[in-house]
Design a protein around this motif. Structure first.
Motif, short mmCIF file in Angstrom:
data_model
loop_
_atom_site.label_atom_id
_atom_site.label_comp_id
_atom_site.label_asym_id
_atom_site.label_seq_id
_atom_site.Cartn_x
_atom_site.Cartn_y
_atom_site.Cartn_z
N LEU A 1 0.73 -1.15 -0.13
CA LEU A 1 0.02 0.06 0.05
C LEU A 1 1.00 1.28 0.00
O LEU A 1 0.54 2.14 -0.42
CB LEU A 1 -1.04 0.02 1.33
N TRP A 2 1.91 1.31 0.68
CA TRP A 2 3.00 2.35 0.75
C TRP A 2 3.51 2.45 -0.71
O TRP A 2 3.59 3.46 -1.09
CB TRP A 2 3.88 2.25 1.76
N LEU A 3 3.92 1.35 -1.19
CA LEU A 3 4.47 1.41 -2.50
C LEU A 3 3.40 2.16 -3.60
O LEU A 3 4.05 2.59 -4.35
CB LEU A 3 4.96 0.03 -3.03
N SER A 4 2.30 1.74 -3.42
CA SER A 4 1.29 2.23 -4.39
C SER A 4 1.15 3.70 -4.10
O SER A 4 0.51 4.31 -5.26
CB SER A 4 -0.11 1.55 -4.14
N THR A 5 1.57 4.31 -3.38
CA THR A 5 1.67 5.82 -3.20
C THR A 5 2.87 6.53 -3.78
O THR A 5 2.84 7.59 -4.05
CB THR A 5 1.37 6.30 -1.74
N VAL A 6 3.82 5.77 -4.07
CA VAL A 6 4.94 6.39 -4.50
C VAL A 6 5.43 5.89 -6.09
O VAL A 6 6.28 6.60 -6.64
CB VAL A 6 6.12 5.96 -3.80
N VAL A 7 4.71 4.71 -6.43
CA VAL A 7 4.93 4.27 -7.77
C VAL A 7 3.87 4.94 -8.73
O VAL A 7 2.85 4.95 -8.48
CB VAL A 7 4.92 2.68 -7.62
N PRO A 8 4.11 5.70 -9.98
CA PRO A 8 3.33 6.28 -10.61
C PRO A 8 2.33 5.22 -11.58
O PRO A 8 2.93 4.17 -11.71
CB PRO A 8 4.01 7.35 -11.57
N GLN A 9 1.18 5.47 -12.00
CA GLN A 9 0.60 4.44 -12.90
C GLN A 9 0.09 5.34 -14.14
O GLN A 9 -0.18 6.46 -13.95
CB GLN A 9 -0.58 3.88 -12.27
N PRO A 10 0.00 4.69 -15.30
CA PRO A 10 -0.28 5.49 -16.54
C PRO A 10 -1.82 6.05 -16.38
O PRO A 10 -2.68 5.27 -15.49
CB PRO A 10 -0.31 4.44 -17.57
N ARG A 11 -2.37 6.85 -16.79
CA ARG A 11 -3.60 7.74 -16.67
C ARG A 11 -4.64 6.44 -17.30
O ARG A 11 -5.75 6.66 -16.44
CB ARG A 11 -3.64 9.04 -17.44
N LEU A 12 -4.58 5.93 -18.26
CA LEU A 12 -5.21 4.90 -18.72
C LEU A 12 -5.38 3.97 -17.82
O LEU A 12 -6.56 3.62 -17.72
CB LEU A 12 -4.79 4.43 -20.04
N ILE A 13 -4.67 3.47 -16.94
CA ILE A 13 -4.62 2.31 -15.95
C ILE A 13 -5.77 3.17 -14.77
O ILE A 13 -6.34 2.42 -14.39
CB ILE A 13 -3.46 1.69 -15.72
N ALA A 14 -5.09 4.27 -14.56
CA ALA A 14 -5.93 5.01 -13.15
C ALA A 14 -7.42 5.21 -13.61
O ALA A 14 -8.12 5.11 -12.56
CB ALA A 14 -5.28 6.29 -13.06
N LYS A 15 -7.80 5.32 -14.75
CA LYS A 15 -9.27 5.43 -15.34
C LYS A 15 -9.74 4.24 -15.43
O LYS A 15 -11.04 4.19 -15.32
CB LYS A 15 -9.30 6.25 -16.54
N HIS A 16 -9.17 3.02 -15.86
CA HIS A 16 -9.98 1.73 -16.51
C HIS A 16 -9.12 0.78 -15.53
O HIS A 16 -8.04 0.31 -15.80
CB HIS A 16 -9.71 1.70 -17.80
N ASP A 17 -9.70 -0.04 -14.64
CA ASP A 17 -9.37 -0.98 -13.89
C ASP A 17 -9.74 -2.39 -14.65
O ASP A 17 -10.83 -2.73 -14.21
CB ASP A 17 -9.95 -1.06 -12.30
N ILE A 18 -8.85 -2.86 -15.38
CA ILE A 18 -8.97 -4.15 -16.09
C ILE A 18 -8.37 -5.31 -15.42
O ILE A 18 -8.66 -6.32 -16.05
CB ILE A 18 -8.53 -4.05 -17.58
N SER A 19 -8.15 -5.10 -14.08
CA SER A 19 -7.24 -6.40 -13.68
C SER A 19 -8.26 -7.48 -13.50
O SER A 19 -7.85 -8.56 -13.48
CB SER A 19 -6.71 -5.88 -12.19
N TYR A 20 -9.39 -7.18 -13.00
CA TYR A 20 -10.26 -8.39 -12.55
C TYR A 20 -10.66 -9.15 -14.05
O TYR A 20 -10.67 -10.47 -14.03
CB TYR A 20 -11.82 -7.70 -12.03
N GLY A 21 -11.08 -8.42 -15.08
CA GLY A 21 -11.20 -8.96 -16.31
C GLY A 21 -10.03 -9.88 -16.87
O GLY A 21 -10.20 -10.80 -17.28
N PHE A 22 -8.81 -9.06 -16.58
CA PHE A 22 -7.46 -9.95 -16.92
C PHE A 22 -7.40 -11.05 -16.21
O PHE A 22 -6.90 -12.01 -16.77
CB PHE A 22 -6.45 -8.98 -16.63
N TYR A 23 -7.65 -11.11 -14.83
CA TYR A 23 -7.55 -12.38 -14.13
C TYR A 23 -8.48 -13.28 -14.56
O TYR A 23 -8.12 -14.62 -14.59
CB TYR A 23 -7.89 -12.07 -12.50
#
Length: 366
Positions: A274-296
Motif C-alpha cells: 500500500l505504501w509502494l502504491s503511493t510512490v510508484v506512478p501509474q499511467p492515466r489510462l490504467i488509473a481510469k480503467h481497472d481491467i485487472s479483474y477481467g484480466f484475471y
C-alpha cells in the motif's frame, strides 16, 4: 502519468496506483499458469507455491484493505450490493462466454465439428449452472480440451473468487460489531487466530474438516492482514520508513518460514504494498480503467485457445506475450461492457464515511 503523492500520515485513497498493482498481480498469475498450460513444468516456485499463488496472496491483502474501507463507508445493504456488483456479473459472463464461445471454438479446432458437444457431460449449460454460485464445481466442458497439455480445465483461476467473497461476508458480519470498528486490537487478534489455524492445519484436517476449510484458511490470513493494515492506517497513518521496513520484513517469514510464513507476513506485506502504491506512478489510462479483474478471469481460457491455435509452439515466452495481448482485449471488453456499467448503476448514491473510527488530531482520515 498520474503520480500519487506520498503522505507521512493518511493513505491517499483517491490517488494511488492500486489499479496498476492489481494488474501486475494478475499478470503474475498469467505468467505462472503459462508454464502449466503449455506443458513446460511449474515455473518459479517458493515453498511449493508458484508465483501465481503468491500473486493471489497479494490480491487478498489488498482486497482486505479495500473491502474493510468499503464496509466502514457504506451501509450494510450498500456494501453487499457493491460487492456483488463488482464480482458477480463479470464472473457470470465469463462462464457464459467460456461455455458458449470459447469451448465451441475449441471443439472445432480439435475435431472439426461439434457432434455431441451440447449433450456430453459436463454440458455447456451444466458448466454454467453448476458454477454460477461462485464455487467452481466443474472445470470441464463436454469433450473439449483433450488434446492440450493441461487437459480439461477451462478456467483454473476462478476458484479463488468463492473464497474472496467468503472473506467479504466475514468483514460484512464483523462490521456489525462495535469492537471491530472501535479498536485495532480486535482485527489484529482475528488475524492472529486465522494464522494460528493455518499453522495447525494438520490438526483440523484430522478432525475431518475438508478442502474448503483448508483453502479458506490458506487465504483468510492474507485478507485479515489487509484488514489490519486498514485499521493501522486509519489510526496512525502511513510512514515511509515503515513502508520500506515492512516490504523488507515481509520477506523474512515468507522465505524462511515454510507453511505459514506468508500468512504471518500478511500485515507487513499489505502495509508495504500500500505504501509502494503511493510512490510508484501509474499511467492515466490504467488509473481510469481497472481491467485487472477481467484480466484475471479471462487469462486462463484465452491461453487454452492459444494452445489449440499452436502459439505454444513458439515457446513459452512468446506464448505469454500473445496471451497478454489477447487477454487485454477480453479484459477491456469486460470492463467497458460489464463491470463499469454495473458498478455505475449501483453507485447512484453513496453514504457518508462512517465516523465511528475517528482519525487522530493529526489527520489520518481516509
Amino acid at each position: 502519468m498520474v503520480t500519487a503523492p506520498t503522505s507521512s500520515r493518511a493513505f491517499p485513497h483517491s490517488r494511488n496506483s492500486l489499479n496498476l498493482f492489481r494488474l501486475i498481480l494478475a499478470g503474475l498469475v498469467l505468467f505462472a499458469h503459462a508454464f502449466y498450460i503449455t506443458g513446460n513444468g511449474t515455473g518459479p516456485m517458493l515453498h511449493g507455491e508458484n508465483l501465481g499463488g503468491w500473486a493471489v496472496a497479494g490480491f487478498f491483502v489488498l482486497s482486505g484493505f479495500l473491502i474493510t474501507g468499503s464496509r466502514f463507508r457504506h451501509s450494510t445493504g450498500e456494501f453487499l450490493v457493491h460487492r456483488i456488483a463488482r464480482i458477480y456479473p463479470a464472473f457470470l459472463v465469463v462462464l457464459v462466454v467460456t461455455a458458449l464461445v470459447f469451448a465451441p471454438l475449441a471443439g472445432l479446432l480439435e475435431r472439426g465439428d461439434l457432434a455431441g458437444f451440447f449433450t456430453t457431460p459436463v454440458t455447456p449449460l451444466q458448466y454454467i449452472w453448476g458454477n454460477m454460485g461462485l464455487q467452481v464445481n466443474s472445470y470441464t466442458i463436454s469433450w473439449t480440451l483433450q488434446t492440450v497439455p493441461y487437459e480439461g480445465a477451462w478456467n483454473g483461476s476462478l476458484w479463488t473468487l468463492y473464497y474472496e467473497f467468503f472473506c467479504y461476508i466475514i468483514v460484512w458480519t464483523l462490521g456489525f460489531l462495535a469492537i471491530f470498528r472501535r479498536t485495532a486490537w480486535f482485527p489484529i487478534a482475528l488475524w492472529l487466530a486465522s494464522v494460528g489455524v493455518q499453522a495447525t492445519m494438520s490438526f483440523w484436517v484430522r478432525l475431518g474438516l475438508d478442502g474448503d476449510f483448508t483453502l479458506l484458511f490458506k487465504l483468510l490470513p492474507y485478507f485479515m492482514g489487509g484488514v489490519v493494515a486498514y485499521v493501522v492506517f486509519e489510526r496512525w497513518g502511513m510512514r515511509t520508513w515503515i513502508g520500506i521496513v515492512s516490504l523488507v520484513g515481509a520477506l523474512v517469514p515468507i522465505i524462511f518460514l515454510p507453511g505459514f510464513g506468508g500468512q504471518l507476513a500478511a500485515p507487513l506485506l499489505a502495509y508495504g504494498l500500500l505504501w509502494l502504491s503511493t510512490v510508484v506512478p501509474q499511467p492515466r489510462l490504467i488509473a481510469k480503467h481497472d481491467i485487472s479483474y477481467g484480466f484475471y478471469i479471462y487469462a486462463w481460457p484465452t491461453a487454452q485457445l492459444l494452445v489449440l491455435l499452436g502459439v505454444a509452439g513458439a515457446g513459452v515466452w512468446v506464448f505469454m506475450g500473445v496471451n497478454i495481448l489477447a487477454t487485454v482485449v477480453f479484459a477491456t471488453a469486460s470492463w467497458l461492457l460489464i463491470e463499469r456499467p454495473v458498478m455505475r448503476a449501483t453507485r447512484r448514491s453513496r453514504s457518508k464515511p462512517n465516523a465511528v473510527i475517528a482519525a487522530p488530531a493529526t489527520g489520518a482520515a481516509a
